[in-house]
Write an enzyme that holds these catalytic residues in place. Sequence first.
Site, PDB file in Angstrom:
ATOM      1  N   HIS A   1       0.846  -1.205   0.000  1.00  0.00           N
ATOM      2  CA  HIS A   1       0.000   0.000   0.000  1.00  0.00           C
ATOM      3  C   HIS A   1       0.881   1.255   0.000  1.00  0.00           C
ATOM      4  CE1 HIS A   1      -3.110  -2.584   2.377  1.00  0.00           C
ATOM      5  NE2 HIS A   1      -3.571  -2.454   1.153  1.00  0.00           N
TER       6      HIS A   1
ATOM      7  N   LYS B   1     -18.198  -5.745   9.155  1.00  0.00           N
ATOM      8  CA  LYS B   1     -16.964  -6.500   9.392  1.00  0.00           C
ATOM      9  C   LYS B   1     -16.265  -5.987  10.637  1.00  0.00           C
ATOM     10  CE  LYS B   1     -15.219  -7.855   4.828  1.00  0.00           C
ATOM     11  NZ  LYS B   1     -14.167  -7.501   3.861  1.00  0.00           N
TER      12      LYS B   1
ATOM     13  N   ARG C   1      -1.993  -6.540  -8.221  1.00  0.00           N
ATOM     14  CA  ARG C   1      -0.922  -7.483  -7.890  1.00  0.00           C
ATOM     15  C   ARG C   1      -0.889  -8.669  -8.842  1.00  0.00           C
ATOM     16  NH1 ARG C   1      -3.100  -7.748  -1.905  1.00  0.00           N
ATOM     17  NH2 ARG C   1      -4.903  -7.329  -3.196  1.00  0.00           N
TER      18      ARG C   1
HETATM   19  P1  ADP Z   1      -9.733  -3.787  -0.183  1.00  0.00           P
HETATM   20  O1  ADP Z   1     -10.417  -4.195   1.059  1.00  0.00           O
HETATM   21  O2  ADP Z   1     -10.429  -2.722  -0.994  1.00  0.00           O
HETATM   22  O3  ADP Z   1      -9.191  -4.923  -1.036  1.00  0.00           O
HETATM   23  P2  ADP Z   1      -7.021  -3.315   0.485  1.00  0.00           P
HETATM   24  O4  ADP Z   1      -6.568  -2.451   1.617  1.00  0.00           O
HETATM   25  O5  ADP Z   1      -6.723  -4.752   0.599  1.00  0.00           O
HETATM   26  O6  ADP Z   1      -8.522  -2.985   0.378  1.00  0.00           O
HETATM   27  O7  ADP Z   1      -6.443  -2.789  -0.909  1.00  0.00           O
HETATM   28  C1  ADP Z   1      -6.650  -1.491  -1.413  1.00  0.00           C
HETATM   29  C2  ADP Z   1      -6.015  -1.381  -2.781  1.00  0.00           C
HETATM   30  O8  ADP Z   1      -4.615  -1.622  -2.683  1.00  0.00           O
HETATM   31  C3  ADP Z   1      -6.511  -2.374  -3.835  1.00  0.00           C
HETATM   32  O9  ADP Z   1      -6.516  -1.731  -5.095  1.00  0.00           O
HETATM   33  C4  ADP Z   1      -5.464  -3.467  -3.823  1.00  0.00           C
HETATM   34  O10 ADP Z   1      -5.393  -4.146  -5.052  1.00  0.00           O
HETATM   35  C5  ADP Z   1      -4.220  -2.631  -3.580  1.00  0.00           C
HETATM   36  N1  ADP Z   1      -3.135  -3.411  -2.967  1.00  0.00           N
HETATM   37  C6  ADP Z   1      -3.215  -4.184  -1.867  1.00  0.00           C
HETATM   38  N2  ADP Z   1      -2.012  -4.755  -1.600  1.00  0.00           N
HETATM   39  C7  ADP Z   1      -1.151  -4.321  -2.559  1.00  0.00           C
HETATM   40  C8  ADP Z   1       0.231  -4.586  -2.856  1.00  0.00           C
HETATM   41  N3  ADP Z   1       0.954  -5.417  -2.120  1.00  0.00           N
HETATM   42  N4  ADP Z   1       0.784  -3.968  -3.929  1.00  0.00           N
HETATM   43  C9  ADP Z   1       0.026  -3.144  -4.697  1.00  0.00           C
HETATM   44  N5  ADP Z   1      -1.283  -2.869  -4.490  1.00  0.00           N
HETATM   45  C10 ADP Z   1      -1.871  -3.449  -3.437  1.00  0.00           C
END
Ligand code: ADP
Length: 164
Positions: A17, A41, A90
């Site tokens: 992130h 959740k 990813r």
């Molecule tokens: P959500 O609950 O919306 O999936 P996340 O916090 O898991 O929320 O992810 C938010 C965004 O960040 C999404 O677009 C996800 O694909 C992206 N993301 C999550 N992990 C990574 C990573 N390791 N590298 C790049 N993008 C990521």
Amino acid sequence: MRHAVYAGSFDPLTLGHEDIIRRGAKVFDKLTIGIGINPDKIPLFSSAERLDLISEVLSDLENVKVVCFEGLAVEFVKQEKATVMLRGLRTLTDIESEFTLSLANRTLAPEIETVFLMASEKYSHISSSLIKQIGAMGKDNTEEQLKHFVPSPVIKLLINKLQK
Ligand code: ADP
């Protein structure tokens, strides 16, 4: 002014992130990070904890703001008067689900464009759920191991929560 919103659960914030945020902050004039609150959740980190952690880790970026929101991400983008929704990609599985999501969002708000940044090679395997598993099952060297996955301010809090 190019203003984008990067919305997600960030439960917790990972190095993946952080990488997307730092790169996005270079592409856009302004980047708002939206921490999505889902009342159905139970998150590991409270919204206040997530807000504090993200603000601390990204405090050096002057064009980045962090806020919590409830409801649909596109509504939040509109409310913020942004025009772009930033997402990270990813894996192939991400591409499929993100494509569907962006089509749904386009139906709801055609004026908002979704822009994707490909995950950096070294972070493409990282997800918040993987981190929770490592944090919960790790032994003495968990702190060292977690350094590969999450920003350092997240580590202590994560271990406290998972190994109580
Ligand atoms: P959500 O609950 O919306 O999936 P996340 O916090 O898991 O929320 O992810 C938010 C965004 O960040 C999404 O677009 C996800 O694909 C992206 N993301 C999550 N992990 C990574 C990573 N390791 N590298 C790049 N993008 C990521």
